[in-house]
Design a protein around this motif. Structure first.
Motif, PDB file in Angstrom:
ATOM      1  N   VAL A  18       2.126 -11.068  -2.264  1.00  0.00           N
ATOM      2  CA  VAL A  18       1.805 -10.220  -1.118  1.00  0.00           C
ATOM      3  C   VAL A  18       1.421 -11.116   0.061  1.00  0.00           C
ATOM      4  O   VAL A  18       0.419 -11.840  -0.010  1.00  0.00           O
ATOM      5  CB  VAL A  18       0.649  -9.254  -1.433  1.00  0.00           C
ATOM      6  CG1 VAL A  18       0.483  -8.257  -0.278  1.00  0.00           C
ATOM      7  CG2 VAL A  18       0.879  -8.520  -2.742  1.00  0.00           C
ATOM      8  N   PHE A  19       2.223 -11.081   1.127  1.00  0.00           N
ATOM      9  CA  PHE A  19       1.913 -11.821   2.347  1.00  0.00           C
ATOM     10  C   PHE A  19       1.057 -10.920   3.240  1.00  0.00           C
ATOM     11  O   PHE A  19       1.494  -9.835   3.636  1.00  0.00           O
ATOM     12  CB  PHE A  19       3.191 -12.230   3.068  1.00  0.00           C
ATOM     13  CG  PHE A  19       3.962 -13.296   2.349  1.00  0.00           C
ATOM     14  CD1 PHE A  19       3.630 -14.632   2.504  1.00  0.00           C
ATOM     15  CD2 PHE A  19       5.012 -12.967   1.499  1.00  0.00           C
ATOM     16  CE1 PHE A  19       4.342 -15.621   1.837  1.00  0.00           C
ATOM     17  CE2 PHE A  19       5.728 -13.940   0.821  1.00  0.00           C
ATOM     18  CZ  PHE A  19       5.384 -15.286   0.991  1.00  0.00           C
ATOM     19  N   THR A  20      -0.147 -11.366   3.540  1.00  0.00           N
ATOM     20  CA  THR A  20      -1.089 -10.524   4.275  1.00  0.00           C
ATOM     21  C   THR A  20      -1.416 -11.152   5.623  1.00  0.00           C
ATOM     22  O   THR A  20      -1.243 -12.355   5.844  1.00  0.00           O
ATOM     23  CB  THR A  20      -2.388 -10.331   3.480  1.00  0.00           C
ATOM     24  OG1 THR A  20      -3.101 -11.583   3.424  1.00  0.00           O
ATOM     25  CG2 THR A  20      -2.105  -9.863   2.065  1.00  0.00           C
ATOM     26  N   GLY A  21      -1.939 -10.312   6.551  1.00  0.00           N
ATOM     27  CA  GLY A  21      -2.336 -10.799   7.864  1.00  0.00           C
ATOM     28  C   GLY A  21      -1.150 -11.230   8.703  1.00  0.00           C
ATOM     29  O   GLY A  21      -0.032 -10.761   8.516  1.00  0.00           O
ATOM     30  N   ASP A  22      -1.397 -12.135   9.657  1.00  0.00           N
ATOM     31  CA  ASP A  22      -0.368 -12.620  10.577  1.00  0.00           C
ATOM     32  C   ASP A  22       0.320 -11.443  11.265  1.00  0.00           C
ATOM     33  O   ASP A  22       1.534 -11.258  11.181  1.00  0.00           O
ATOM     34  CB  ASP A  22       0.643 -13.498   9.838  1.00  0.00           C
ATOM     35  CG  ASP A  22       1.487 -14.340  10.793  1.00  0.00           C
ATOM     36  OD1 ASP A  22       1.228 -14.286  12.009  1.00  0.00           O
ATOM     37  OD2 ASP A  22       2.406 -15.026  10.329  1.00  0.00           O
ATOM     38  N   PHE A  23      -0.488 -10.635  11.931  1.00  0.00           N
ATOM     39  CA  PHE A  23       0.010  -9.436  12.595  1.00  0.00           C
ATOM     40  C   PHE A  23       0.615  -9.757  13.961  1.00  0.00           C
ATOM     41  O   PHE A  23       0.148 -10.655  14.669  1.00  0.00           O
ATOM     42  CB  PHE A  23      -1.121  -8.432  12.795  1.00  0.00           C
ATOM     43  CG  PHE A  23      -1.582  -7.763  11.531  1.00  0.00           C
ATOM     44  CD1 PHE A  23      -0.962  -6.613  11.075  1.00  0.00           C
ATOM     45  CD2 PHE A  23      -2.633  -8.290  10.793  1.00  0.00           C
ATOM     46  CE1 PHE A  23      -1.392  -5.991   9.913  1.00  0.00           C
ATOM     47  CE2 PHE A  23      -3.071  -7.672   9.637  1.00  0.00           C
ATOM     48  CZ  PHE A  23      -2.446  -6.527   9.191  1.00  0.00           C
ATOM     49  N   VAL A  24       1.623  -8.997  14.324  1.00  0.00           N
ATOM     50  CA  VAL A  24       2.219  -9.082  15.659  1.00  0.00           C
ATOM     51  C   VAL A  24       2.353  -7.660  16.207  1.00  0.00           C
ATOM     52  O   VAL A  24       2.612  -6.715  15.454  1.00  0.00           O
ATOM     53  CB  VAL A  24       3.600  -9.763  15.640  1.00  0.00           C
ATOM     54  CG1 VAL A  24       3.460 -11.226  15.289  1.00  0.00           C
ATOM     55  CG2 VAL A  24       4.548  -9.073  14.674  1.00  0.00           C
ATOM     56  N   GLN A  81       0.824  -1.212   0.000  1.00  0.00           N
ATOM     57  CA  GLN A  81       0.000   0.000   0.000  1.00  0.00           C
ATOM     58  C   GLN A  81       0.853   1.255   0.000  1.00  0.00           C
ATOM     59  O   GLN A  81       0.524   2.235  -0.683  1.00  0.00           O
ATOM     60  CB  GLN A  81      -0.939  -0.018   1.205  1.00  0.00           C
ATOM     61  CG  GLN A  81      -2.032  -1.076   1.094  1.00  0.00           C
ATOM     62  CD  GLN A  81      -2.884  -1.164   2.340  1.00  0.00           C
ATOM     63  OE1 GLN A  81      -2.444  -0.851   3.449  1.00  0.00           O
ATOM     64  NE2 GLN A  81      -4.119  -1.597   2.179  1.00  0.00           N
ATOM     65  N   GLN A  82       1.948   1.249   0.725  1.00  0.00           N
ATOM     66  CA  GLN A  82       2.825   2.416   0.704  1.00  0.00           C
ATOM     67  C   GLN A  82       3.461   2.589  -0.674  1.00  0.00           C
ATOM     68  O   GLN A  82       3.538   3.720  -1.191  1.00  0.00           O
ATOM     69  CB  GLN A  82       3.907   2.274   1.776  1.00  0.00           C
ATOM     70  CG  GLN A  82       3.367   2.381   3.192  1.00  0.00           C
ATOM     71  CD  GLN A  82       4.468   2.523   4.225  1.00  0.00           C
ATOM     72  OE1 GLN A  82       5.435   3.246   4.019  1.00  0.00           O
ATOM     73  NE2 GLN A  82       4.309   1.850   5.353  1.00  0.00           N
ATOM     74  N   ALA A 102      -8.239  -6.228   0.884  1.00  0.00           N
ATOM     75  CA  ALA A 102      -7.760  -4.857   0.673  1.00  0.00           C
ATOM     76  C   ALA A 102      -6.482  -4.858  -0.144  1.00  0.00           C
ATOM     77  O   ALA A 102      -6.274  -4.002  -1.011  1.00  0.00           O
ATOM     78  CB  ALA A 102      -7.526  -4.174   2.022  1.00  0.00           C
ATOM     79  N   ALA A 103      -5.608  -5.844   0.090  1.00  0.00           N
ATOM     80  CA  ALA A 103      -4.380  -5.960  -0.707  1.00  0.00           C
ATOM     81  C   ALA A 103      -4.712  -6.248  -2.161  1.00  0.00           C
ATOM     82  O   ALA A 103      -4.089  -5.692  -3.074  1.00  0.00           O
ATOM     83  CB  ALA A 103      -3.488  -7.055  -0.128  1.00  0.00           C
ATOM     84  N   ALA A 104      -5.693  -7.111  -2.392  1.00  0.00           N
ATOM     85  CA  ALA A 104      -6.108  -7.403  -3.766  1.00  0.00           C
ATOM     86  C   ALA A 104      -6.632  -6.155  -4.460  1.00  0.00           C
ATOM     87  O   ALA A 104      -6.348  -5.917  -5.644  1.00  0.00           O
ATOM     88  CB  ALA A 104      -7.165  -8.507  -3.763  1.00  0.00           C
ATOM     89  N   ASP A 105      -7.385  -5.333  -3.735  1.00  0.00           N
ATOM     90  CA  ASP A 105      -7.875  -4.070  -4.309  1.00  0.00           C
ATOM     91  C   ASP A 105      -6.703  -3.163  -4.681  1.00  0.00           C
ATOM     92  O   ASP A 105      -6.731  -2.493  -5.721  1.00  0.00           O
ATOM     93  CB  ASP A 105      -8.782  -3.358  -3.306  1.00  0.00           C
ATOM     94  CG  ASP A 105     -10.113  -4.078  -3.107  1.00  0.00           C
ATOM     95  OD1 ASP A 105     -10.484  -4.892  -3.982  1.00  0.00           O
ATOM     96  OD2 ASP A 105     -10.766  -3.831  -2.076  1.00  0.00           O
TER      97      ASP A 105
END
Length: 407
Positions: free
Chosen positions: A244-250, A143-144, A168-171
């Motif tokens: 794009v690797f999405t999710g898996d937040f820390v 996104q950046q 959102a990444a796909a968009d």
């Protein structure tokens, strides 16, 4: 030797939670409220989320517009927002060593709010083997690159994940003129609303590969494909030049950890009570550092809520109520806040590790049933936030054992 300054409240992080806390504190008459952020621009993650869904139903906003609104509100209230400033370490119970455009300095405060946010695990942390080509992103990096810097990202992308942030990444990929050739998840179904998943598959022609994992990245110089493995053992190569690797937040909890704050084993963020007090007197924590990751609306609500507790601390030196531990049993993963007192009113948010059909939550203490709550069908999915009201907290015994939540 670094210069030193004193403020009334120091907020670390200028995302929705930190800005909301700073705005309320300044509007309530706290004279010296300072909000620090290491980025060059305040606003947090929403500033590079060009999609809508922010604000309210009556006043929907894009992410950048929402970020500007929060920054403006904080500054108009009288808070000082300083960007390009990094908090390095502690220099006392309520003091931080920082470095910014003017060099190093120590900032001391009467109260401190940690709003340091969260981050997605990159490819290396997910232990995906292969070469190290260009074209590998997390959602935030994507996104950046697209919305802040207008960079070209490639033509064919694979999105790893099937939760809200994945869509959102796909968009974002499509807005950059590239094609999403597949979305994949190691879970048996997407972790988003059925309507959104169906719309993506039918209107945009994006196939979803469930029960599928990435086993290798291919290509030299530039990504040429990803090798995947299905649950039945079959393997395949998906040709692409972007993944794009999405999710898996820390949580970004390094500052909390360096300060010796107690961390919750489930969320991996600071342990807090219903007033968002941490284990250190005068230090509060709000937003995604507590629970990676919830909505901007949740972060904003927590920032406002914590500001109320900060005001009480500043006005009367209020005694911090530590409360008793609030624990969850599997298949629930975590809950936040994760300590409870009878006076708590902030709604709790929690996550499950597996899909649950029409779950009923049981809240007990020392074998005594405090509350039962039935969740709406279809809402209890991994990587989606569940909400539990706090109106039952008056029934708990502050001198009793841990409060447990089970399904």
């Amino acid at each position: 030797m670094s210069a030193g300054r004193e403020v009334d409240v120091l907020v670390v992080g200028a995302g929705p939670a930190g800005l909301a806390a700073g705005a309320r504190l300044a509007a309530a008459g706290v004279r010296r409220v300072e909000i620090l952020d290491r980025e060059r621009q305040a606003g947090g993650v929403p500033r590079h989320c060009a999609h809508g869904g922010y604000g309210t139903l009556l006043h929907p906003l894009t992410g950048p517009a929402y970020a500007r609104l929060l920054v403006t509100a904080a500054e108009r209230a009288g808070a000082v927002v300083r960007t390009g400033v990094t908090a390095l370490d502690w220099d006392g119970p309520l003091a931080l060593r920082t470095v910014g455009p003017q060099g190093p300095e120590t900032v001391r405060a009467r109260a401190l709010v940690l709003a340091t946010g969260a981050r997605e695990r990159p490819r290396a942390a997910r232990l995906v083997p292969g070469t190290r080509p260009a074209g590998v992103y997390t959602t935030g990096e994507l996104q950046q690159a697209v919305h802040l810097y207008g960079q070209h990202i490639g033509t064919r992308a694979v999105v790893v994940g099937a939760e809200d942030v994945s869509y959102a990444a796909a968009d974002t990929v499509r807005s950059a003129g590239a094609r999403v050739v597949a979305m994949l998840t190691d879970l048996p179904r997407p972790q988003t609303t059925p309507a959104r998943a169906l719309d993506t598959r039918l209107r945009h022609g994006i196939p979803l590969l469930a029960d599928t994992t990435v086993t290798e990245l291919l290509g030299h110089g530039r990504l040429s494909g990803v090798r995947v493995r299905h649950q039945d053992g079959r393997t395949a190569v998906l040709p692409c030049d972007t993944v794009v690797f999405t999710g898996d937040f820390v949580p970004d909890h390094e500052l909390a950890r360096r300060g010796g704050l107690a961390l919750d084993t489930g969320t991996r963020g600071p342990a807090v009570d219903g007033a968002l007090h941490t284990s250190r007197p005068g230090v509060f924590a709000v937003g995604s550092v507590l629970h990676a990751v919830a909505s901007a609306a949740t972060a904003t609500r927590e920032g406002v809520h914590a500001a109320g507790a900060v005001l009480e601390t500043l006005a009367a030196g209020a005694v911090r109520q530590v409360g008793v531990p609030l624990l969850v049993d599997p298949p629930l993963r975590w809950i936040a806040p994760n300590r409870v007192t009878p006076a708590d009113r902030l709604p709790y948010i929690l996550r499950t590790s597996v899909p649950l059909s029409r779950p009923v939550l049981r809240i007990t203490q020392d074998g005594r049933l405090l509350h039962r709550a039935r969740l709406s069908p279809g809402t209890a999915l991994p990587n989606r936030t569940l909400t539990l009201t706090a109106h039952w907290t008056g029934r708990m015994d502050p001198k009793g054992g841990p409060v447990r939540i089970s399904v």
